[in-house]
Design a protein around this motif. Structure first.
Motif, PDB file in Angstrom:
ATOM      1  N   PHE B  14       0.929  -1.246  -0.100  1.00 24.51           N
ATOM      2  CA  PHE B  14       0.041  -0.083   0.005  1.00 24.51           C
ATOM      3  C   PHE B  14       0.946   1.239  -0.115  1.00 24.51           C
ATOM      4  O   PHE B  14       1.867   1.110   0.270  1.00 24.51           O
ATOM      5  CB  PHE B  14      -1.027   0.027   1.222  1.00 24.51           C
ATOM      6  N   LEU B  18       3.190   0.015   3.450  1.00 25.13           N
ATOM      7  CA  LEU B  18       2.845  -1.395   4.164  1.00 25.13           C
ATOM      8  C   LEU B  18       2.702  -2.643   3.399  1.00 25.13           C
ATOM      9  O   LEU B  18       2.034  -2.353   2.285  1.00 25.13           O
ATOM     10  CB  LEU B  18       1.546  -1.151   4.898  1.00 25.13           C
ATOM     11  N   ALA B  20       0.807  -5.503   2.644  1.00 23.55           N
ATOM     12  CA  ALA B  20      -0.427  -6.307   3.342  1.00 23.55           C
ATOM     13  C   ALA B  20      -0.241  -7.830   2.993  1.00 23.55           C
ATOM     14  O   ALA B  20      -0.582  -8.598   3.536  1.00 23.55           O
ATOM     15  CB  ALA B  20      -1.473  -5.340   2.856  1.00 23.55           C
ATOM     16  N   ASN B  40      -6.972 -10.539  12.246  1.00 23.30           N
ATOM     17  CA  ASN B  40      -7.033  -9.366  11.609  1.00 23.30           C
ATOM     18  C   ASN B  40      -5.917  -8.702  11.311  1.00 23.30           C
ATOM     19  O   ASN B  40      -4.827  -8.621  12.012  1.00 23.30           O
ATOM     20  CB  ASN B  40      -7.831  -8.214  12.929  1.00 23.30           C
ATOM     21  N   GLY B  41      -6.182  -8.090  10.068  1.00 27.40           N
ATOM     22  CA  GLY B  41      -4.832  -7.405   9.469  1.00 27.40           C
ATOM     23  C   GLY B  41      -4.038  -8.164   8.818  1.00 27.40           C
ATOM     24  O   GLY B  41      -2.775  -7.742   8.359  1.00 27.40           O
ATOM     25  N   ALA B  42      -4.252  -9.455   8.563  1.00 29.07           N
ATOM     26  CA  ALA B  42      -3.201 -10.675   7.889  1.00 29.07           C
ATOM     27  C   ALA B  42      -3.053 -10.392   6.582  1.00 29.07           C
ATOM     28  O   ALA B  42      -2.163 -10.992   6.096  1.00 29.07           O
ATOM     29  CB  ALA B  42      -3.856 -11.962   8.545  1.00 29.07           C
ATOM     30  N   GLY B  43      -4.038  -9.702   5.945  1.00 26.15           N
ATOM     31  CA  GLY B  43      -3.814  -9.467   4.582  1.00 26.15           C
ATOM     32  C   GLY B  43      -5.139 -10.364   3.530  1.00 26.15           C
ATOM     33  O   GLY B  43      -4.898 -10.567   2.686  1.00 26.15           O
ATOM     34  N   LYS B  44      -5.923 -10.924   4.560  1.00 22.93           N
ATOM     35  CA  LYS B  44      -6.888 -11.899   4.131  1.00 22.93           C
ATOM     36  C   LYS B  44      -7.743 -11.133   2.882  1.00 22.93           C
ATOM     37  O   LYS B  44      -7.887 -11.396   1.704  1.00 22.93           O
ATOM     38  CB  LYS B  44      -7.972 -12.548   4.971  1.00 22.93           C
ATOM     39  N   SER B  45      -8.314  -9.842   3.502  1.00 21.63           N
ATOM     40  CA  SER B  45      -9.418  -9.074   2.565  1.00 21.63           C
ATOM     41  C   SER B  45      -8.445  -8.405   1.146  1.00 21.63           C
ATOM     42  O   SER B  45      -8.969  -8.221   0.214  1.00 21.63           O
ATOM     43  CB  SER B  45      -9.864  -7.923   3.411  1.00 21.63           C
ATOM     44  N   THR B  46      -7.184  -8.146   1.837  1.00 25.56           N
ATOM     45  CA  THR B  46      -6.460  -7.659   0.500  1.00 25.56           C
ATOM     46  C   THR B  46      -6.190  -8.603  -0.680  1.00 25.56           C
ATOM     47  O   THR B  46      -6.335  -8.394  -1.820  1.00 25.56           O
ATOM     48  CB  THR B  46      -5.268  -7.238   0.937  1.00 25.56           C
ATOM     49  N   ASP B 322      -5.720   0.584  10.620  1.00 23.07           N
ATOM     50  CA  ASP B 322      -5.979   1.859  10.377  1.00 23.07           C
ATOM     51  C   ASP B 322      -7.118   2.418  11.014  1.00 23.07           C
ATOM     52  O   ASP B 322      -8.278   1.544  10.981  1.00 23.07           O
ATOM     53  CB  ASP B 322      -5.398   2.480   9.146  1.00 23.07           C
TER      54      ASP B 322
END
Ligand SMILES: Nc1ncnc2c1ncn2[C@@H]1O[C@H](COP(=O)(O)OP(=O)(O)O)[C@@H](O)[C@H]1O
Ligand SMILES: [Mg+2]
Lengths: 262, 338
Positions: B14, B18, B20, B40-46, B322
């Protein structure tokens, strides 16, 4: 992708926005009450001041309400459009933007559909104002065709403000910032235009600003149509200027939207 | 079996630097439920955002249903369904109108749309509530409606991002039932993400454990649990200074049936052992001469939690996100809790 498809996509984005708009009872109530309050209060308090020959000459009409009605229409369009960008930030925050973007719709359809909805909402709001003002005794000299033109100009102005707001939204992350900027924009735009007061009554410096304020273009074209008649030489220039501005701001908003989602 | 997703070296950096998602490669077979498990924040959604063409990978490539996501994003969108973690249904509209809108976005002709809407409503059992506004729905009903939206164009491949985020356990099980149904009845391939161990365990045919943008391991839940090989003994001390405990642990570590010992705040000491239940008395015996006392001790089969801990070195937990993401998470919570 064919051309027909983008129109279809614009329609569905528009359909959603407009459907949501019609569901907001409180907002619709405000749309009726706000201009009513403005027209009744302002109309009453100002009519005493303006019932003298000098004022009548500056206003171009003996009735302050007639002078002010186009101003109120544009003011409503200004408020309707300037917060238009917040919908896209809400869509982003609530995930609906991703839902639309993951569908095979033309990306430009998203801002364009929203603008179409803003345009139609603004026209309806202007119609409400026309109806209220008719009850208050305002006379539109050019009749129904004239009123129709007033609605179109209001819609066009709403779209201009909407596309500026969408362009801002594309560059901002938070709804709160956009609301703050939009609020900050509206008052100066209003007060430095001829919406409330005749340009002739302004100090020279303010008159200079008022003459380049796009809000004034819209109002003067509308005021001519509403109170004087089809004086095309006073109408076509501001209308062409508004159309030009609209083309630019719409183009920019689509570009900015593309950039924000790529 | 054909691969319906093929990802090679997918990376997303990003703006701001970062990373991701960091150089991940994997493939998903047709017909399977494939899960990304991570905090949370592991990069799954990304990862999902890249596979569904919402964002462009910084590096790497991927194909979904044989279509290149970078070269043919439009075709890819037509072929796949996507249900985000955001519960993106429109509150002010009815369930039916939400689906009508979705059908419009997918250019489905009117008559066909009517048929399909009825079909997906039946599938998620919302037919009798279709005419009600979504704001009157429960969290589970909204999720089902959102899933129905993702099915309207009959995709072969469905992406479900955290399908049960924020739902209570009963509703979560109900959603699992629908997900299983999709795979069994209409042979849909499902790529899903979750940070719930039990969900990954009971739904997924294969799991990739993802942490800080990296796939740590990838296999069937059974194989992953089996791969730890050993069983687990968890214990805590009720007496002993920290230096004494340290010495005792140092001693235990060198017993021949102990493979490894980890310590976590939540669970205390966790030893992976090779000799099953007899490890418990053996540990007691080993520390007999040390000035410490064991307060609690238990022996368990490895769970997916243990697998996660083993491969990532920490328990699944909340990562910092964030501000805007945090805001979005709270919005989801608020809507699911209805
Ligand atoms: N648009 C974005 N801009 C910057 N950082 C982002 C953006 N989206 C996600 N991130 C960050 O990337 C990391 C991975 O996020 P995400 O893929 O949403 O994780 P997960 O879905 O596994 O919870 C997080 O640290 C998150 O804050
Ligand atoms: Mg996520």
């Amino acid at each position: 992708m064919t051309r027909a498809v983008i129109f279809q996509d614009i329609y569905w984005v528009f359909w959603r926005e407009f459907k949501k708009f019609t569901q907001q009872r409180a907002r619709i109530l405000m749309i009726v009450i706000q201009p009513l309050v403005w027209l009744v209060l302002m109309g009453n308090s100002m009519s005493g001041l303006t019932r003298n020959p000098a004022a009548m000459k500056m206003l171009g009409t003996g009735n302050y309400l007639e002078f002010m009605t186009p101003g109120i229409m544009i003011m409503t369009a200004l408020f309707g459009g300037v917060f238009g960008g917040t919908t896209i930030l809400w869509d982003r925050r609530l995930g609906f933007l991703h839902k639309m973007l993951s569908a095979p719709i033309h990306r430009a359809a998203i801002p364009l559909g929203k603008l179409m909805s803003i345009g139609l909402q603004t026209m309806l709001q202007a119609l409400v104002i026309v109806i209220i003002s008719l009850f208050l005794g305002v006379h539109f000299i050019t009749g129904i065709p004239g009123v129709f033109c007033l609605l179109l100009i209001s819609g066009l102005f709403g779209i201009i403000m909407g596309s500026i707001s969408l362009s801002l939204a594309a560059n901002l992350k938070s709804i709160e910032t956009l609301m703050a900027i939009s609020n900050f924009l509206t008052m100066p735009l209003m007060l430095t235009s001829n919406a409330m007061f005749p340009v002739n009554a302004m100090p020279v410096w303010l008159r200079a600003i008022a003459n380049v304020n796009p809000l004034s273009y819209a109002v003067s074209a509308m005021r001519t149509i509403a109170t004087q008649g089809w004086f095309f030489h006073q109408i076509w220039l501001p209308v062409v200027a508004l159309l030009g501005i609209a083309m630019i701001t719409i183009g920019v908003s689509v570009k900015m939207f593309y950039r924000s989602v790529s | 079996m054909n691969n319906i997703i093929e990802a090679v070296g997918l990376t997303k950096v990003f703006p701001g630097g970062l990373i991701a998602v960091n150089d991940i490669s994997f493939s998903v077979e047709e017909g399977e439920i494939f899960g990304f498990l991570g905090p949370n924040g592991a990069g799954k959604s990304t990862t999902i955002a890249m596979l569904t063409t919402l964002i462009k990978p910084t590096r790497g490539m991927a194909k979904v249903t044989g279509i290149d996501i970078i070269k043919q994003p439009y075709q890819a969108r037509l072929a796949i369904g996507y249900v985000s973690q955001d519960l993106a249904v429109e509150d002010a509209l009815t369930g039916y109108e939400n689906l009508k809108l979705q059908a419009g976005f997918y250019h489905i002709p009117k008559a066909e749309a009517v048929k399909r809407i009825a079909e997906v409503l039946t599938m998620v059992e919302l037919t009798d509530r279709a005419k009600d506004k979504v704001e009157t729905y429960s969290g589970g009903m909204r999720k089902r409606l959102d899933i129905a939206c993702g099915l309207i164009h009959r995709p072969k491949l469905l992406f479900l991002d955290e399908p049960t985020l924020g739902l209570d356990i009963q509703t979560r099980r109900e959603i699992w039932k629908y997900i299983n149904h999709l795979r069994e009845e209409i042979r849909m391939t499902i790529f899903m993400t979750t940070h719930y161990m039990d969900e990954a365990d009971s739904l997924c045919d294969r799991i990739a454990i993802i942490d800080k943008g990296i796939i740590k391991t990838l296999d069937t839940p059974a194989t992953l649990k089996g791969s730890l090989g050993n069983e687990i003994v968890e214990f805590t001390f009720s007496r002993g200074s920290s230096s004494d405990i340290e010495t005792a642990i140092g001693h235990i570590k060198h017993l021949d049936f102990i493979e490894d010992i980890k310590f976590t705040e939540e669970r205390g000491y966790m030893a992976s052992v090779t000799n099953g239940e007899s490890s418990v008395p053996a540990i007691f015996e080993a520390i007999h001469d040390f000035p410490v006392t064991i307060g609690s001790i238990s022996h368990t089969q490895p769970s997916l939690d243990d697998v996660f801990l083993h491969y990532t070195g920490h328990e699944i937990r909340e990562e910092k996100v964030d501000k805007e993401s945090g805001f979005r998470n709270r919005m989801i919570m608020r809507r699911t809790r209805k």
